[in-house]
Design a protein around this motif. Structure first.
Motif, PDB file in Angstrom:
ATOM      1  N   ILE A  41       0.511  -1.507  -0.004  1.00  0.00           N
ATOM      2  CA  ILE A  41      -0.357  -0.005  -0.502  1.00  0.00           C
ATOM      3  C   ILE A  41       1.124   1.530   0.040  1.00  0.00           C
ATOM      4  N   TRP A  42       0.123   2.419  -0.604  1.00  0.00           N
ATOM      5  CA  TRP A  42       1.401   3.395  -0.662  1.00  0.00           C
ATOM      6  C   TRP A  42      -0.181   4.775  -0.981  1.00  0.00           C
ATOM      7  N   GLY A  43       1.012   5.924  -0.971  1.00  0.00           N
ATOM      8  CA  GLY A  43      -0.404   6.814  -0.729  1.00  0.00           C
ATOM      9  C   GLY A  43      -0.524   7.261   1.359  1.00  0.00           C
ATOM     10  N   ILE A  44      -1.940   7.943   1.404  1.00  0.00           N
ATOM     11  CA  ILE A  44      -2.512   8.187   2.600  1.00  0.00           C
ATOM     12  C   ILE A  44      -2.747   6.647   3.632  1.00  0.00           C
ATOM     13  N   THR A  45      -2.151   5.989   4.123  1.00  0.00           N
ATOM     14  CA  THR A  45      -1.867   4.742   4.657  1.00  0.00           C
ATOM     15  C   THR A  45      -2.823   4.815   6.154  1.00  0.00           C
ATOM     16  N   GLY A  46      -3.426   5.729   6.528  1.00  0.00           N
ATOM     17  CA  GLY A  46      -3.862   6.223   7.694  1.00  0.00           C
ATOM     18  C   GLY A  46      -4.085   5.168   9.083  1.00  0.00           C
ATOM     19  N   VAL A  47      -4.416   4.106   9.434  1.00  0.00           N
ATOM     20  CA  VAL A  47      -3.839   3.046  10.573  1.00  0.00           C
ATOM     21  C   VAL A  47      -3.982   2.114  10.004  1.00  0.00           C
ATOM     22  N   GLN A  48      -3.859   1.668   9.009  1.00  0.00           N
ATOM     23  CA  GLN A  48      -4.091   0.260   8.168  1.00  0.00           C
ATOM     24  C   GLN A  48      -3.430  -0.308   9.013  1.00  0.00           C
ATOM     25  N   LYS A  49      -1.903  -0.303   8.220  1.00  0.00           N
ATOM     26  CA  LYS A  49      -1.211  -0.860   9.435  1.00  0.00           C
ATOM     27  C   LYS A  49      -1.015  -2.139  10.584  1.00  0.00           C
ATOM     28  N   GLU A  50      -1.593  -0.586  11.596  1.00  0.00           N
ATOM     29  CA  GLU A  50      -1.941  -0.868  12.997  1.00  0.00           C
ATOM     30  C   GLU A  50      -3.339  -2.256  12.766  1.00  0.00           C
ATOM     31  N   ALA A  51      -4.422  -1.403  12.447  1.00  0.00           N
ATOM     32  CA  ALA A  51      -5.355  -2.623  12.531  1.00  0.00           C
ATOM     33  C   ALA A  51      -5.425  -3.742  11.699  1.00  0.00           C
ATOM     34  N   ALA A  52      -4.567  -3.841  10.334  1.00  0.00           N
ATOM     35  CA  ALA A  52      -4.382  -5.372  10.524  1.00  0.00           C
ATOM     36  C   ALA A  52      -3.701  -6.279  11.213  1.00  0.00           C
ATOM     37  N   TYR A  53      -2.643  -5.761  11.959  1.00  0.00           N
ATOM     38  CA  TYR A  53      -1.331  -6.316  12.399  1.00  0.00           C
ATOM     39  C   TYR A  53      -2.118  -6.355  14.081  1.00  0.00           C
ATOM     40  N   ALA A  54      -3.420  -5.484  14.653  1.00  0.00           N
ATOM     41  CA  ALA A  54      -4.479  -5.996  15.748  1.00  0.00           C
ATOM     42  C   ALA A  54      -5.247  -6.912  15.416  1.00  0.00           C
ATOM     43  N   ALA A  55      -5.717  -7.516  14.501  1.00  0.00           N
ATOM     44  CA  ALA A  55      -6.544  -8.316  14.053  1.00  0.00           C
ATOM     45  C   ALA A  55      -5.987  -9.283  14.090  1.00  0.00           C
ATOM     46  N   LYS A  56      -7.269 -10.923  14.470  1.00  0.00           N
ATOM     47  CA  LYS A  56      -6.763 -12.580  14.113  1.00  0.00           C
ATOM     48  C   LYS A  56      -6.538 -12.544  13.088  1.00  0.00           C
ATOM     49  N   LYS A  57      -7.599 -11.898  11.779  1.00  0.00           N
ATOM     50  CA  LYS A  57      -7.577 -11.999  10.560  1.00  0.00           C
ATOM     51  C   LYS A  57      -7.052 -11.145   9.262  1.00  0.00           C
ATOM     52  N   VAL A  58      -6.447 -11.133   8.635  1.00  0.00           N
ATOM     53  CA  VAL A  58      -6.875 -10.288   8.015  1.00  0.00           C
ATOM     54  C   VAL A  58      -6.981 -10.383   5.785  1.00  0.00           C
ATOM     55  N   LEU A  59      -7.948  -9.894   5.896  1.00  0.00           N
ATOM     56  CA  LEU A  59      -7.957  -9.851   4.673  1.00  0.00           C
ATOM     57  C   LEU A  59      -8.604  -9.021   3.123  1.00  0.00           C
ATOM     58  N   VAL A  60      -8.104  -8.674   2.145  1.00  0.00           N
ATOM     59  CA  VAL A  60      -7.450  -7.604   1.477  1.00  0.00           C
ATOM     60  C   VAL A  60      -7.841  -8.011   0.027  1.00  0.00           C
ATOM     61  N   THR A  61      -8.511  -6.935  -0.815  1.00  0.00           N
ATOM     62  CA  THR A  61      -8.831  -6.709  -1.960  1.00  0.00           C
ATOM     63  C   THR A  61      -7.425  -5.979  -2.445  1.00  0.00           C
ATOM     64  N   VAL A  62      -7.725  -6.045  -3.527  1.00  0.00           N
ATOM     65  CA  VAL A  62      -6.375  -5.643  -4.504  1.00  0.00           C
ATOM     66  C   VAL A  62      -6.861  -4.859  -5.826  1.00  0.00           C
ATOM     67  N   GLU A  63      -6.091  -4.416  -5.997  1.00  0.00           N
ATOM     68  CA  GLU A  63      -6.578  -3.201  -7.190  1.00  0.00           C
ATOM     69  C   GLU A  63      -6.352  -4.501  -8.526  1.00  0.00           C
ATOM     70  N   GLU A  64      -4.512  -4.834  -8.426  1.00  0.00           N
ATOM     71  CA  GLU A  64      -3.719  -6.051  -8.867  1.00  0.00           C
ATOM     72  C   GLU A  64      -3.291  -6.779  -8.153  1.00  0.00           C
ATOM     73  N   VAL A  65      -2.939  -8.210  -8.774  1.00  0.00           N
ATOM     74  CA  VAL A  65      -1.863  -8.641  -8.475  1.00  0.00           C
ATOM     75  C   VAL A  65      -0.780  -8.932  -9.677  1.00  0.00           C
ATOM     76  N   VAL A  66       0.486  -8.549  -9.126  1.00  0.00           N
ATOM     77  CA  VAL A  66       1.088  -8.609 -10.266  1.00  0.00           C
ATOM     78  C   VAL A  66       2.725 -10.001  -9.736  1.00  0.00           C
ATOM     79  N   ASP A  67       3.093 -10.161 -10.320  1.00  0.00           N
ATOM     80  CA  ASP A  67       4.215 -10.823 -10.446  1.00  0.00           C
ATOM     81  C   ASP A  67       5.622 -10.604  -8.791  1.00  0.00           C
ATOM     82  N   GLU A  68       5.452  -9.246  -9.292  1.00  0.00           N
ATOM     83  CA  GLU A  68       6.584  -8.587  -8.139  1.00  0.00           C
ATOM     84  C   GLU A  68       5.949  -7.011  -7.683  1.00  0.00           C
ATOM     85  N   LEU A  69       5.743  -6.989  -6.722  1.00  0.00           N
ATOM     86  CA  LEU A  69       5.809  -5.713  -6.039  1.00  0.00           C
ATOM     87  C   LEU A  69       6.175  -5.057  -6.280  1.00  0.00           C
ATOM     88  N   ASP A  70       5.816  -3.675  -6.234  1.00  0.00           N
ATOM     89  CA  ASP A  70       6.026  -2.083  -6.916  1.00  0.00           C
ATOM     90  C   ASP A  70       7.365  -1.085  -5.686  1.00  0.00           C
TER      91      ASP A  70
END
Lengths: 273, 257
Positions: free
Chosen positions: A177-206
């Protein structure tokens, strides 16, 4: 086994009645498509955590799936009210709504504590405010053991599931994730489980942009949903649809227009795009 | 050059900001005043929004606190916990610029509820970043339209602290920032009394009467013995403000694909 599944499978497989969910994204990268799939699947009795409930929680509350919200600013940014949220709190429509309320700084602190495995976060704030007076169940006071300063203690937040929308994932399930990252990192790491929707699935991350990286072993499931944050946005992929945020005012205010919008824009679709 | 009451208020507010100051900016009127300062006399003002965008220079006003234009024109974008802890809480912000729904004679701000908290008559959006901006910025400025409903003797709910019940109550309770220095309205300028901390009228905008100000204030507003008349907005500021608002309106009315 691949973690990359359809949106229907992602939500049906991991989201259940009565859970505590955080769909985070601070104005940017709000996971609308995932929220809409929860509406289509009619998953009841949810406790929803988000700093800014935004249109997505207004919609989930309006269709009657929410028992309680945890939030720190519940308006339509730059526009005005979230009328489904207001109707639920002020009039119990479509059902009474419990709420837990913070300031932004305190809620960020509660997520940080949750992500750090601590029972509470510490904040210099809340002194003299009525939020602290009204909510002693999760806002208390501690004395600093070094200086004696009185500081606010905010109960940690640990969602059952955190859902975020990201720009990219690779095939293994690493997320960027880039740009305004808000509290996504904290919310993800605080959770028992993390689900993600994405714009794009790539061979190698930007690697051009600095940002948040969530490793694949913390991610339970991923779905590719281009435009899945719309009318919020994904920096580098889309722009915020401010015009829609303005038009939501009229839709949200009128229950019949709201229901018609949910029917045509959410229920009659299989996936947002 | 003719001007509106809102223009008078925004331009007066913008002129209070110094070049190079670090400002934590609320959305709406504060954001308009701060960006006007940046494109006129204060090109090096550092604008920080709670979405984590630091030193941002948007060419149009953002609708939300996290519009893409804030991130795209920022020197740096940090997380929400970082902006509140490292910047605001640690005392690196000179001016917190706030608005609100309701304010009282001691500068306490309510943006939470009208009526009781548990059974509100009107549920307002809530705190957002305001409580810690009000507490931890070195100084705060407030910009609000003056109406009887908004300028009350005592707020229904203290979301963000001013001087609490006045005098030295704020300082004694250990709150780090100095508190609200000024309330800029569409009718005049209010500043706190040095000892009681009760806000009084220190400047009246041109063409506004004292009666009009009293009619739009619920408490018995005291008038400073040195009451001034606010300087009318300069043409250059009016043109800059209108240009900014026109660009903004155009940008926000575009329908995205």
């Amino acid at each position: 086994m691949t973690k990359i599944v359809s949106l229907q499978e992602l939500i049906a497989g991991h989201i259940h009645e009565g859970q505590t969910l955080a769909l985070e994204g601070f104005t940017h990268l709000i996971p609308f498509a995932a929220g809409h799939e929860i509406i289509r699947q009619g998953i009841q009795n949810l406790t929803l955590i988000r700093m800014t409930p935004d249109l997505i929680y207004d919609q989930l509350i309006g269709v009657g799936l929410v028992k309680k919200i945890v939030f720190s600013w519940g308006g339509n940014p730059g526009v005005g009210s979230l009328y489904r949220l207001r109707d639920a709190i002020e009039k119990g429509i479509p059902q009474p709504l419990e709420w837990e309320e913070h300031s932004h700084a305190a809620m960020a602190c509660a997520y940080q504590a949750g992500a750090s495995g601590l029972p509470f976060g510490i904040l210099r704030g809340y002194t003299g405010t009525d939020l602290a007076k009204e909510n002693p169940a999760y806002i208390k006071w501690v004395d600093c053991p070094f200086t004696g300063e009185k500081l606010a203690a905010i109960k940690a937040i640990n969602p059952d599931v955190t859902i975020i929308h990201a720009q990219q994932a690779d095939k293994k399930g690493n997320v960027k994730i880039w740009g305004i990252t808000g509290v996504q990192k904290e919310a993800a790491y605080a959770a028992k489980k993390v689900l993600v929707t994405v714009e794009e699935v790539v061979d190698e991350l930007d690697k051009t942009y600095q940002g948040i990286y969530i490793p694949h072993w913390l991610v339970a499931g991923i779905t590719k949903v281009p435009g899945g944050a719309h009318p919020s946005y994904a920096m580098g992929y889309s722009q915020r649809n401010n015009q829609f945020y303005k038009s939501w005012d009229g839709i949200s205010k009128d229950m019949s227009r709201f229901q018609e919008w949910i029917e045509t824009q959410v229920m009659n679709k299989t996936q947002d795009a | 050059m003719d001007y509106t009451k809102d223009e008078m208020m925004i331009i007066t507010a913008s002129q209070m900001l110094g070049n190079g100051e670090v400002c934590f900016v609320g959305i709406g009127l504060p954001s308009t005043a701060c960006n006007l300062a940046r494109i006129t006399h204060a090109p090096d003002i550092v604008l920080i929004y709670e979405s984590g965008t630091i030193d941002t220079k948007p060419e149009v006003l953002p609708l939300s606190i996290g519009d893409d234009i804030l991130a795209a024109t920022a020197s740096s974008v940090v997380s929400v916990p970082e902006i509140f802890s490292y910047w605001l809480q640690a005392g690196k912000v000179d001016i917190g610029f706030l608005g609100g729904a309701q304010i009282d004679k001691y500068g306490n701000i309510n943006s939470t509820v009208i009526g009781s908290y548990k059974n509100p008559k009107v549920r307002l959006p809530g705190a957002g970043g305001a409580p810690e901006i009000a507490a931890n910025a070195k100084k705060t400025y407030v910009i609000m339209r003056q109406t009887k409903r908004a300028f009350v003797d005592q707020v229904d709910f203290i979301t963000s602290v001013g001087y609490l019940r006045g005098g030295d109550e704020r300082r004694k309770s250990g709150i780090s920032g100095e508190g609200p220095q000024v309330i800029i309205t569409d009718l005049g300028i209010l500043e706190p009394h040095a000892i009681s901390k009760e806000f009084m009228l220190t400047s009246i905008h041109p063409g506004v009467t004292l009666e009009e100000i009293r009619d739009n204030t619920q408490w018995n507003l005291k008038i400073s013995p040195d009451l001034k008349t606010t300087k009318a907005p300069p043409k250059a500021y009016l043109e800059a403000l209108r240009g900014l608002q026109n660009r903004t309106e155009l940008a926000h009315s575009q329908t995205m694909p």
